[in-house]
Design an enzyme around this catalytic site. Structure first.
Site, PDB file in Angstrom:
ATOM      1  N   GLY B 247       0.636  -1.295  -0.291  1.00 34.49           N
ATOM      2  CA  GLY B 247       0.367   0.272   0.427  1.00 34.49           C
ATOM      3  C   GLY B 247       0.542   1.285   0.277  1.00 34.49           C
ATOM      4  O   GLY B 247       1.974   1.197  -0.750  1.00 34.49           O
ATOM      5  N   SER B 248       0.205   2.018   1.025  1.00 31.29           N
ATOM      6  CA  SER B 248       1.124   3.426   0.368  1.00 31.29           C
ATOM      7  C   SER B 248       2.251   3.728   1.685  1.00 31.29           C
ATOM      8  O   SER B 248       2.461   2.629   2.853  1.00 31.29           O
ATOM      9  CB  SER B 248      -0.045   4.480   0.999  1.00 31.29           C
ATOM     10  OG  SER B 248      -0.452   4.848   2.499  1.00 31.29           O
ATOM     11  N   ARG B 249       3.473   4.498   1.084  1.00 32.55           N
ATOM     12  CA  ARG B 249       3.995   4.371   2.120  1.00 32.55           C
ATOM     13  C   ARG B 249       4.083   5.246   3.932  1.00 32.55           C
ATOM     14  O   ARG B 249       4.404   4.503   4.702  1.00 32.55           O
ATOM     15  CB  ARG B 249       5.337   5.954   1.570  1.00 32.55           C
ATOM     16  CG  ARG B 249       6.795   5.612   2.624  1.00 32.55           C
ATOM     17  CD  ARG B 249       7.546   7.052   1.819  1.00 32.55           C
ATOM     18  NE  ARG B 249       7.600   6.984   0.095  1.00 32.55           N
ATOM     19  CZ  ARG B 249       8.570   7.694  -0.026  1.00 32.55           C
ATOM     20  NH1 ARG B 249       9.837   8.406   1.190  1.00 32.55           N
ATOM     21  NH2 ARG B 249       9.336   7.838  -1.449  1.00 32.55           N
ATOM     22  N   GLY B 251       0.936   4.740   4.777  1.00 30.90           N
ATOM     23  CA  GLY B 251       0.441   3.454   5.644  1.00 30.90           C
ATOM     24  C   GLY B 251       1.421   2.177   6.321  1.00 30.90           C
ATOM     25  O   GLY B 251       1.517   1.385   7.867  1.00 30.90           O
ATOM     26  N   GLU B 271       5.412  -3.186   1.082  1.00 31.71           N
ATOM     27  CA  GLU B 271       5.339  -3.084  -0.145  1.00 31.71           C
ATOM     28  C   GLU B 271       4.801  -1.259  -0.316  1.00 31.71           C
ATOM     29  O   GLU B 271       3.553  -0.977  -0.017  1.00 31.71           O
ATOM     30  CB  GLU B 271       5.515  -3.602  -0.769  1.00 31.71           C
ATOM     31  CG  GLU B 271       5.353  -3.104  -2.627  1.00 31.71           C
ATOM     32  CD  GLU B 271       4.852  -3.921  -3.671  1.00 31.71           C
ATOM     33  OE1 GLU B 271       4.582  -4.707  -3.599  1.00 31.71           O
ATOM     34  OE2 GLU B 271       4.354  -3.003  -3.972  1.00 31.71           O
ATOM     35  N   CYS B 308       2.764  -1.086  -8.917  1.00 27.42           N
ATOM     36  CA  CYS B 308       3.501  -0.783  -8.184  1.00 27.42           C
ATOM     37  C   CYS B 308       4.457  -0.808  -9.231  1.00 27.42           C
ATOM     38  O   CYS B 308       5.205   0.161  -8.658  1.00 27.42           O
ATOM     39  CB  CYS B 308       3.439  -1.747  -7.044  1.00 27.42           C
ATOM     40  SG  CYS B 308       2.437  -2.284  -6.503  1.00 27.42           S
ATOM     41  N   GLU B 399       5.761   9.548  -5.707  1.00 28.80           N
ATOM     42  CA  GLU B 399       4.757   8.842  -6.924  1.00 28.80           C
ATOM     43  C   GLU B 399       4.012   9.633  -6.937  1.00 28.80           C
ATOM     44  O   GLU B 399       3.074   9.628  -5.870  1.00 28.80           O
ATOM     45  CB  GLU B 399       4.998   6.848  -5.684  1.00 28.80           C
ATOM     46  CG  GLU B 399       4.363   6.422  -7.252  1.00 28.80           C
ATOM     47  CD  GLU B 399       3.848   4.785  -5.994  1.00 28.80           C
ATOM     48  OE1 GLU B 399       3.511   5.155  -5.216  1.00 28.80           O
ATOM     49  OE2 GLU B 399       3.587   4.331  -6.843  1.00 28.80           O
TER      50      GLU B 399
END
Lengths: 533, 533
Positions: B247-249, B251, B271, B308, B399
């Site tokens: 997921g997100s950085r 999170g 990830e 991703c 991103e």
């Protein structure tokens, strides 16, 4: 036996090709038997020394990681040769700085050089690179399948924090250093302040090997510092990409926090604390209670109790032989003559740890070793006894680093599960059992393998074999990285990271991934492992 | 083609054998094309639901980890069968919840079931257990050599946080779940709130397989929650021993902090974010600039840019063909018709990310896709262009999750090294080169392999092959655990930990370590790898 070379210790940091006389806080090693301060004076490395040593390591990385497996293996073997060439110069300095008896120093030297040579063999054998080749299928529908290949690359420069208790095997050219160099990672060692002279001797040996093989000067560096400043500067330097540490829980946790707070966090492989629980089951007690009691104390006393795998906690399932066990252990402790600890700091910490347990009114002092007033840093062996109920209530499992241990008598074997569940993560866990105990041993082993990195049967945890099947690691707080080991050939994995290469042409591929397997290493081809034997 | 079964979604949490109708915050999925809310209503799991699901997982662990390799493999295959049996019921629900076109859903379903079956093969093959046997030598002096054997054990129950962008392959029965179950670890999935119905369907499929194989009910659980509460409760539960997250950085970092602050920290395999830099070298540009420009945008548009590995940053070394490349990419973006994003939340985040770059006066908007006013959550493709100097000054590498990318034109190829050094860790890095570029490509590849988990040559990073040589991982911030992969057979390693067994008698040893190798698996005997082929 070669003649020992004359090496004059100069008290410097080894930064690339330079001997750097730092000007920070001065300190000297102490002879723990006499209490005498030893020459020369060492100085804490400065911020600019640290910047220089990490800059050189980073520069060296580009070249060093590209050395062939054969070159790296030969380099590791040269380090071993250089250490052996130090002969009695090394043995005498280690003895002066640590009080370790000569026979043990010779054993540890052999272990250290053997470890370096084992990693040379590991590097050459090549399966550590996890080479994998999945063939392309351009005709696959709906999408063609790419050519994919995989290998390991080193993570970058590694900072190694030397341990106090193995001045050779877990120090300057110890397991962490050997594993990192084997992986292709330059190493900067932060010497342990209790044995700076030993560190300088071994550091010079490594540097000689760097020069012999024409490697970049930053492949290895050695810096000193008596406090936390040098370690903390190393741990936060952006060019350091992994940390190997063996020491206290407090020290390990500080490094872990520092590494996690970096803009780019890095892994810390910290080995911290373990009490190495031993379980003695009824059949074993009945069969050989007295013999086991003596062997237990012999294991506790190895290295004056200053081994990571020292048995600090022993659980007896009461029954015939239990009293014999306790009596025999008690006798052995009473007969233990005081020995010097590795350093004044460890002797003070040991005395504190012993007081903490002695002050617990629910724990009985079963025996105490004899004193030796001539020693500057003596450790008096200690044996305590308590009950399972008290263990569960008091959570008596803080490591006392030194020759002390607690026997926990279990009246009700039904408490075994609760006891195991109350235990923290450990480096080792041991079961003593006779065949009649196997039904009790089976579920116990099932529990213990989830708790420890190594499970022993009818043995003692001290003595860590350096080999391919060894794991010296375990769940937190024994280590910070339970999926890895710091001893044995798999230690190399801690300084590697896998990379996949998609459709990269042969002439641009790493040698180990070329189709014709020029290195002749084991590889996994389309999922099938192909060994070369 | 089987007839699709009628499965009535009931909006419950799957906790062991029970369908638990939670009463926490209510939420529904949204059809991202129409904006319509979908039935049924789901509810956030309560603290007691989470306690129950983790208790069951912990209880299941003791039994599930002792299943044979054959049993675990059959279980994984049954999950694949159960998912396939859902047929169009699954496809239709995925489409309704995510807007993903049917062909891609079928492809992702095949990937998901293929992944489960690959792990079944991996489990049976057995080399994942890293079995090693070092023989004893009782006559060795000065100390006898013990018998040492090593294998991997599962870490314990794993919490899997499902991703939004692969509602099957990185969700309830996706790679993390398959790898953990293969390792012998029970799994609790925190469903992604954007596709709860898909999650329930697949969760029921997994539960059916648990029942078919008579496994403990806690082997698998599925819980819902629209916010962070459920995730945070899972991450701090002492019975959870590892976390898989995609997921997100933001999170990912929150989970990493929570896991590190536990009394016993656990690994988080997160990830997080990657812009997947692509380098197009002069020879490739001169040879096929126009073709590459179109292919670049095709890769950017796969999955409406919500992959991703979407190429978010492309570096062009200026020269003949560079203008053709930019023109072709610009035309392709202009011709891109808006498509629905996976969820309203992602559409809003994409719009914000695009504004951030649009507001940068040093970055030019090269092209913009066409709108479609009928869509509730449209993504309008975006292409930006800037210079190498500006990239180095502005650090333009955040991103933007969606169909947007930045072309960086490099006037001076001498800047390549500085550019690569300025890049953060990535999942992938790509080089397009003609043979005339190889001298430039070689040092570039050397840099890129230190930056990314996968290096591609003359290809595009979207499309992650599930196989043995794949690495889907990479240095921080791409992932939190660069030494591991979340796709491919080595993903199993994340949920394992090695244990050594010293002098344990045959009848008490794990099957894979018995001397006669009853499972017929590859093992390392006294340091030599013995494959079984």
């Amino acid at each position: 036996m070669t003649t020992a070379p004359t090496v004059t210790l100069t008290g410097v940091n080894l930064i690339g090709n330079d001997d750097v006389a730092a000007t920070g806080t001065a300190f000297r090693a102490t002879d723990p038997a006499s209490g005498a301060a030893l020459e020369p004076v060492y100085h804490q490395a400065s911020a600019s020394d640290i910047d220089r040593v990490t800059t050189l390591a980073w520069e060296a990385f580009a070249t060093f990681r590209q050395t062939t497996f054969a070159q790296r293996a030969a380099f590791l073997e040269s380090i071993a040769d250089e250490i052996e060439a130090l002969g009695s110069t090394l043995t005498e300095r280690v003895h002066a700085e640590t009080g370790i008896p000569t026979a043990r120093i010779l054993g540890e030297t052999a272990r250290t050089t053997g470890q370096l040579r084992m990693f040379a063999d590991v590097v050459r054998e090549g399966s550590w690179t996890h080479a994998r080749l999945d063939a392309a299928d351009p005709d696959r529908a709906p999408l063609p399948k790419p050519d994919l290949r995989q290998r390991e690359v080193p993570v970058g420069p590694v900072a190694v924090f030397a341990a106090s208790n193995f001045p050779l095997a877990f120090s300057v050219a110890g397991g962490d250093t050997a594993a990192a160099l084997a992986a292709g990672a330059p190493v900067i060692v932060k010497a342990h302040p209790a044995h700076p002279g030993t560190s300088e001797l071994v550091g010079r040996a490594v540097r000689n090997a760097v020069r012999t093989h024409g490697l970049p000067e930053g492949t290895f560096g050695l810096i000193h510092g008596p406090g936390h400043e040098v370690g903390s500067a190393l741990a936060t330097d952006p060019r350091i990409r992994a940390i190997g540490f063996t020491g206290s829980r407090q020290g390990g946790l500080a490094l872990i926090s520092a590494a996690a707070a970096r803009p780019v966090p890095i892994p810390v492989y910290a080995e911290m604390s373990s009490v190495n629980p031993v379980f003695v089951l009824p059949g074993a007690l009945a069969e050989r209670g007295s013999e086991l009691g003596a062997a237990y104390i012999a294991s506790m006393n190895v290295g004056v109790g200053q081994l990571c795998t020292s048995p600090g906690l022993l659980f007896l399932v009461d029954g015939p032989g239990a009293d014999d066990f306790v009596q025999s252990a008690t006798d052995a402790v009473s007969a233990t003559v005081a020995a010097p600890m590795l350093s004044p700091a460890l002797a003070a910490a040991f005395a504190q740890g012993v007081s903490r347990v002695t002050d617990n009114t629910h724990v009985a002092v079963a025996a105490r070793g004899t004193e030796d007033s001539r020693l500057a840093c003596p450790a008096i062996a200690q044996l305590f006894v308590t009950t399972a109920e008290q263990f569960l209530a008091d959570h008596l499992q803080d490591e006392i680093f030194g020759p002390a241990s607690v026997i926990v008598r279990i009246g009700d074997a039904g408490l075994l599960t609760r006891i195991v569940e109350a235990l923290e993560g450990q480096l080792t866990a041991t079961v003593h059992a006779a065949p009649s105990d196997y039904e009790m041993a089976r579920p116990l082993l099932d529990h213990l393998e989830l708790l420890a990195g190594r499970v022993l049967f009818n043995g003692w945890p001290t003595g860590v074999e350096v080999g391919h099947a060894m794991i010296h690691g375990g769940p937190f707080p024994a280590t910070s990285a339970p999926a890895t080991t710091s001893v044995g050939s798999r230690a190399i994995e801690r300084f590697l990271r896998p990379v996949a290469y998609q459709n990269v042409p042969e002439e641009l591929l790493p040698t180990e991934l070329r189709t014709d397997n020029p290195l002749g290493i084991p590889r996994r081809i389309d999922g099938t492992l192909r060994s070369t034997d």
